[in-house]
Enzyme design. Structure first.
Site, PDB file in Angstrom:
ATOM      1  N   ASP A  91       0.801  -1.147  -0.010  1.00  0.00           N
ATOM      2  CA  ASP A  91       0.017   0.110  -0.014  1.00  0.00           C
ATOM      3  C   ASP A  91       0.808   1.232   0.058  1.00  0.00           C
ATOM      4  O   ASP A  91       2.072   1.274   0.361  1.00  0.00           O
ATOM      5  CB  ASP A  91      -1.059  -0.058   1.241  1.00  0.00           C
ATOM      6  CG  ASP A  91      -0.432  -0.195   2.590  1.00  0.00           C
ATOM      7  OD1 ASP A  91       0.882   0.232   2.374  1.00  0.00           O
ATOM      8  OD2 ASP A  91      -0.766  -0.482   3.418  1.00  0.00           O
ATOM      9  N   ASP A 266      -7.395  -7.839   0.941  1.00  0.00           N
ATOM     10  CA  ASP A 266      -6.458  -8.046   2.070  1.00  0.00           C
ATOM     11  C   ASP A 266      -7.212  -7.511   3.476  1.00  0.00           C
ATOM     12  O   ASP A 266      -8.093  -6.514   3.194  1.00  0.00           O
ATOM     13  CB  ASP A 266      -5.426  -7.102   1.834  1.00  0.00           C
ATOM     14  CG  ASP A 266      -5.611  -5.588   2.371  1.00  0.00           C
ATOM     15  OD1 ASP A 266      -5.248  -5.267   3.166  1.00  0.00           O
ATOM     16  OD2 ASP A 266      -6.150  -4.705   1.420  1.00  0.00           O
TER      17      ASP A 266
END
Length: 378
Positions: A91, A266
């Protein structure tokens, strides 16, 4: 290496595909365990792989603060540092900055904040995020964006989404300038407002990315809003690119995401819940600390093939939980991660066999619940 995405089959809106990277293939729909600090908490890479995971998520923000870019480069990249040689998605750090609350100040240039590690003043922007993720060797790099909070007015969400679009262009430009050979995903923002999501999708697809994430959900909004936004958003995303729902979620959320066309997920839930003694099983959740498990000599889930279920009883896991033994957290984590991967395997099999709707019905029946209606059915 640029990923290739082979969309093999559709069953309704559910999609069955395969992502191919230089470091391996990933069957989709896929769940990515979260390795915040370069480790899935308590697990070796071999154990994580043994649960069926093919791709992991790493955290740009936390790895930048500790151990830092220089240490990472000394090892080569994140794969070598943590000894995981499959694909990794990182991320951008945007959500972690969002989570700092009053400790950060957002401007057009980027975000000023104090390090949660030592209090130092730090600045992060789109360009810095791209540089860190290149040093990490991320197979999938996420653009730097602002996660729109909930609740937010239409005007607040509009300003946030428009800035995220400008940051998306900056991320794309710097990613290309760095000659990063890997993959860059855009992130759709816009809060719970469909018209803002439309603008975000249009802007991102004009810039052009290797895949598209849906961000700004699972931040406190009602489930109905999350489902509505997904149903509105997914059909507008490029059919030939992977779709990723960020930070989601519970087993039910994964099923509902696949129903609406999501390929990748996720969440910290399976690992965090494992450490708190909340264990996922075919019929729902077991709280292993509860006294009723003290004398239960059966496995957690008779349908589960994980190491924990094959070797230990609820009674033993209850004992470990009550004694705060480290082994308990590890065995719980192995089980929860395997549960999530078995769920994804079952979803993929159902799509392959054109019986995904039947799978969804059975999934909820085992929980004693009705199948939630799609937004368009309400």
């Amino acid at each position: 290496m640029k990923l290739s995405f082979d969309l093999k089959k559709k069953n309704g809106n559910a999609r069955r595909g395969q992502l191919t990277f230089e470091r391996g293939t990933v069957q989709t729909p896929a769940f990515m365990p979260v390795g915040t600090y370069g480790t899935v908490k308590g697990m070796t890479p071999e154990e994580v792989k043994g649960t069926g995971a093919e791709i992991l998520l790493g955290n740009t923000f936390h790895l930048w603060l500790r151990p830092g870019q220089e240490v990472m480069k000394m090892h080569g990249d994140l794969h070598d540092f943590m000894n995981w040689h499959g694909p990794i998605l990182t991320d951008s750090g945007g959500f972690q900055v969002f989570s700092l609350g009053k400790m950060r100040k957002i401007t057009e240039k980027g975000v000023h904040f104090r390090s949660p590690v030592n209090g130092d003043k730090i600045f992060m922007d789109a360009e810095k995020s791209m540089e860190i993720q290149k040093d990490l060797g991320s197979d999938i790099v996420m653009i730097f964006d602002e996660c729109t909070p909930y609740p937010a007015t239409h005007n607040e969400a509009k300003k946030s989404m428009e800035m995220s679009l400008r940051w998306a262009q900056r991320s794309r430009d710097h990613f290309d300038k760095l000659e990063n050979p890997n993959n860059l995903f855009g992130i759709v923002q816009g809060g719970v407002y469909e018209d803002l999501r439309d603008v975000s999708i249009k802007g991102l697809t004009e810039i052009g990315f290797d895949g598209y994430a849906v961000g700004g959900l699972a931040v406190g909004e009602p489930k109905e809003d999350m489902h509505r936004i997904l149903e509105h958003t997914c059909p507008q995303l490029p059919e030939d690119k992977p779709r990723y729902l960020m930070g989601v979620g519970k087993p039910e959320d994964l099923v509902e995401g696949v129903r609406r066309g999501i390929d990748m997920f996720d969440c910290v839930m399976p690992t965090r819940n494992a450490r708190n003694g909340h264990l996922f099983v075919t019929g729902g959740v077991i709280k292993i600390r509860n006294a009723k498990h003290k004398t239960d000599t059966t496995p957690l889930d008779p349908h589960c093939d994980c190491y924990t279920c094959q070797h230990y009883s609820k009674s033993y896991l209850h004992h470990l939980e009550r004694c705060n033994e480290i082994l308990g957290a590890r065995l719980n984590t192995i089980h929860n991660l395997r549960y999530y991967q078995r769920l994804m395997e079952s979803i993929r099999k159902a799509i392959d066999e054109d019986r995904f709707d039947e799978f969804v019905t059975e999934f909820y029946e085992r929980r004693g619940r009705e199948v939630p209606p799609l937004a368009k059915e309400q």
